[in-house]
Design an enzyme around this catalytic site. Structure first.
Site, PDB file in Angstrom:
ATOM      1  CG  ASP A 123      -2.247   0.638   0.998  1.00  0.00           C
ATOM      2  OD1 ASP A 123      -2.266   1.359   0.721  1.00  0.00           O
ATOM      3  OD2 ASP A 123      -3.052  -0.273   1.537  1.00  0.00           O
ATOM      4  CG  ASP A 140      -4.645   5.859   1.258  1.00  0.00           C
ATOM      5  OD1 ASP A 140      -5.368   4.918   1.578  1.00  0.00           O
ATOM      6  OD2 ASP A 140      -4.505   6.984   1.725  1.00  0.00           O
ATOM      7  CD  GLU A 188      -8.973   4.581  -1.205  1.00  0.00           C
ATOM      8  OE1 GLU A 188      -9.919   4.168  -0.357  1.00  0.00           O
ATOM      9  OE2 GLU A 188      -7.927   5.113  -0.876  1.00  0.00           O
ATOM     10  CG  HIS A 207      -9.039  -1.050   4.701  1.00  0.00           C
ATOM     11  ND1 HIS A 207      -8.814  -1.196   3.367  1.00  0.00           N
ATOM     12  CD2 HIS A 207      -8.323   0.007   5.102  1.00  0.00           C
ATOM     13  CE1 HIS A 207      -8.264  -0.085   2.936  1.00  0.00           C
ATOM     14  NE2 HIS A 207      -8.089   0.671   4.013  1.00  0.00           N
ATOM     15  CG  ASP A 208     -11.279   2.251   3.967  1.00  0.00           C
ATOM     16  OD1 ASP A 208     -10.826   2.463   5.080  1.00  0.00           O
ATOM     17  OD2 ASP A 208     -10.926   2.728   2.878  1.00  0.00           O
TER      18      ASP A 208
HETATM   19  C1  NOJ Z   1      -8.113   5.507   2.382  1.00  0.00           C
HETATM   20  C2  NOJ Z   1      -7.883   4.303   3.229  1.00  0.00           C
HETATM   21  O1  NOJ Z   1      -8.183   3.313   2.476  1.00  0.00           O
HETATM   22  C3  NOJ Z   1      -8.088   4.372   4.550  1.00  0.00           C
HETATM   23  O2  NOJ Z   1      -8.231   3.473   5.217  1.00  0.00           O
HETATM   24  C4  NOJ Z   1      -7.606   5.726   5.156  1.00  0.00           C
HETATM   25  O3  NOJ Z   1      -8.017   6.150   6.445  1.00  0.00           O
HETATM   26  C5  NOJ Z   1      -7.491   6.921   4.328  1.00  0.00           C
HETATM   27  N1  NOJ Z   1      -7.298   6.429   3.002  1.00  0.00           N
HETATM   28  C6  NOJ Z   1      -6.642   7.779   4.656  1.00  0.00           C
HETATM   29  O4  NOJ Z   1      -5.180   7.304   4.355  1.00  0.00           O
END
Ligand code: NOJ
Length: 521
Positions: A99, A195, A258, A319-320
């Site tokens: 990542d 990210d 992402e 994970h979000d």
């Molecule tokens: C996206 C990530 O997937 C998330 O988990 C994170 O909190 C934010 N970006 C900030 O890096």
């Protein structure tokens, strides 16, 4: 398939390292834990791992606040542990993606410590400092600007104040960050998930975002404005192309971005002449209401917007976001898995999806996620989908011999790897077969997707490559449906024993049942 880059026919598995396997009993997963489980991926049939951040970090956002881009946080192990993991993964034919977090660092990163030390520090311009804040809001709530007493200016943080945004317009930042990529590429890392790729560059005039007419009370503070000037800026594409160039110095590596944007904007991230991200993450299935009509619309929309020659990809969870089995229910999650594996391109599986894991409710006093702590109760919390992987029936389910950093909860009582392994009806058994089928049938990876339709709550489409035709049929109607089909044989169904069944003119699907049918020629 042999002519395709490895990542085009890969199924990627996202490991959230805190929660995968603990090897030293501190209750937090680590690199040696992942290494001990490498055979699990092989057994499952996975091609590549993407490991969420493992770099040194104060863990304000659980590793998405990086304090050193070229190190390993002691919580996860050492660089030697990483090298060993990479080596042992490669020896098993597994690729490893890291990542990369380019938008912001930790406020403890030496670059930021220097930057904030004085207005004339050489690294001052590595971050975004202003005399006055504008109306940009943090993704975690509240203003995206923090006043710094020492130097009397505000710095930008699109996330926590502990995550100051880097200034990618500064060539030194770019050079330093690209060198960090090279550090890992040289070790043999096979690519990166980047990210918040769409946030990397902001408006150079820092104009206020316009109000969002659809804002309602109870929404996050960020939803008050439309993200016109702090996201998806035109200059980002040149930067992504340069990043891709860095990866290409090292051969066939993969750059995954992402990106949460509407489809037509998302597609821009493939870049002019496809020189951008290899795979801008496609979150259609993460965001789509789970009806046949909506899914058909989302798939059609995505495929129609895909630039010529661009490679598709699909995701059910990360994970979000709440887990798929919680979003749509455990039965329909089986159908979702079959749907996922019937779609063209690269797939990403979030750890635990292959068990059918559901979100674990987290009691108030055990909440860890800063997103929940800052805006409690409005559904921003991500702990429920980050709970430890259950491996067996032992206390803490074989994840740790200590106290797990998040509870395993009660919602997944019989879901663990050991038990699922011996149950032919388990989700794990379904995933293994889906992975086998995808390997055996290149048409599922690279064939055309045609005849996409939804009718009476049933979603269906055809995959064909001139040699073979496979029909995917997913019943989301909530009741039994009889569907007309060409003659064929069921290659794989969510009801596993139905595989091999001959179909003649029509097939009956139970509610939430899905199948792939090999059409006779
Ligand atoms: C996206 C990530 O997937 C998330 O988990 C994170 O909190 C934010 N970006 C900030 O890096």
């Amino acid at each position: 398939m042999q002519n395709l880059s490895w990542w085009k026919h890969a199924v990627v598995y996202q490991v959230y390292p805190r929660s995968f396997q603990d090897s030293n009993s501190d209750g937090i997963g680590d690199l040696n834990g992942i290494r001990e489980r490498l055979d699990y991926f092989v057994e499952l049939g996975i091609d590549a791992l993407w490991i969420s951040p493992i770099y040194p970090s104060p863990m304000a956002d659980f590793g998405y606040d990086v304090a050193d881009y070229c190190g390993i946080d002691p919580i996860f192990g050492t660089m030697t542990d990483f090298d060993r993991l990479l080596d042992e993964a490669h020896r098993r034919g597994l690729r490893v993606l890291l990542d990369f977090v380019p938008n912001h660092t930790s406020d403890q990163h030496p670059w930021f410590l220097e930057s904030r030390s004085s207005r004339d520090n050489p690294k001052r311009d590595w971050y975004l400092w202003r005399d006055q804040p504008n109306n940009w809001q943090s993704h975690f709530g509240g203003s995206a600007w923090e006043f710094d007493n020492r130097t009397g200016q505000y710095y930008l943080h699109e996330f926590l104040k502990e995550q100051p945004d880097l200034n990618w317009r500064n060539p030194e930042v770019k050079a330093a960050m690209f060198d960090a990529l090279r550090f890992w590429l040289r070790k043999g890392v096979d690519g990166f998930r980047v990210d918040v790729m769409w946030l990397m560059i902001k408006d150079d005039q820092f104009r206020d975002n316009p109000p969002n007419p659809a804002y309602e009370l109870g929404m996050s503070s960020r939803a008050r404005f439309l993200p016109v000037y702090d996201a998806d800026r035109p200059e980002v594409h040149a930067l992504v192309a340069e990043m891709r160039g860095v990866l290409e110095e090292f051969g066939d590596r993969v750059l995954i971005g992402e990106i949460y944007l509407p489809v037509h904007q998302l597609m821009q991230y493939y870049g002019p002449e496809l020189r951008g991200a290899n795979l801008p993450f496609n979150f259609q299935l993460l965001q789509c209401p789970w009806t046949a009509d909506d899914l058909a619309g989302a798939i059609r929309d995505y495929m129609a917007h895909l630039p010529t020659g661009a490679w598709p990809n699909w995701v059910l969870g990360n994970h979000d976001k709440p887990r798929i089995a919680s979003r749509i229910g455990p039965d329909r999650a089986r159908a979702a898995a079959l749907l996922l594996f019937s779609l063209p391109g690269t797939l990403t599986v979030y750890y635990g999806e292959e068990l059918g894991l559901q979100d674990v409710p987290i009691p108030h006093d055990l909440v860890q996620d800063p997103a929940e702590k800052r805006q409690p109760g409005i559904g921003m919390g991500r702990d429920p989908e980050r709970t430890p992987m259950p491996w067996d029936n032992s206390p803490a389910c074989g994840f740790t011999r200590g106290t797990p950093w998040l509870p395993l909860g009660e919602v997944n009582p019989s879901l663990n790897v050991e038990q699922s392994r011996h149950d032919p009806h388990s989700m794990l058994a379904l995933y293994r077969r889906l992975l086998q089928l995808r390997r055996a049938e290149p048409v599922l990876v690279a064939g055309a997707l045609t005849q996409l339709s939804s009718q009476d709550g049933v979603l269906r489409f055809l995959r064909s490559d001139g040699k073979k035709r496979l029909a995917a049929v997913v019943n989301l109607a909530g009741e039994e449906r009889s569907i007309p089909v060409e003659d064929g044989a069921i290659a794989l169904a969510t009801d596993l024993p139905r595989a091999g069944e001959q179909v003649h003119q029509s097939v009956v699907l139970k509610p939430a049942e899905a199948m792939v049918i090999a059409i006779h020629d």
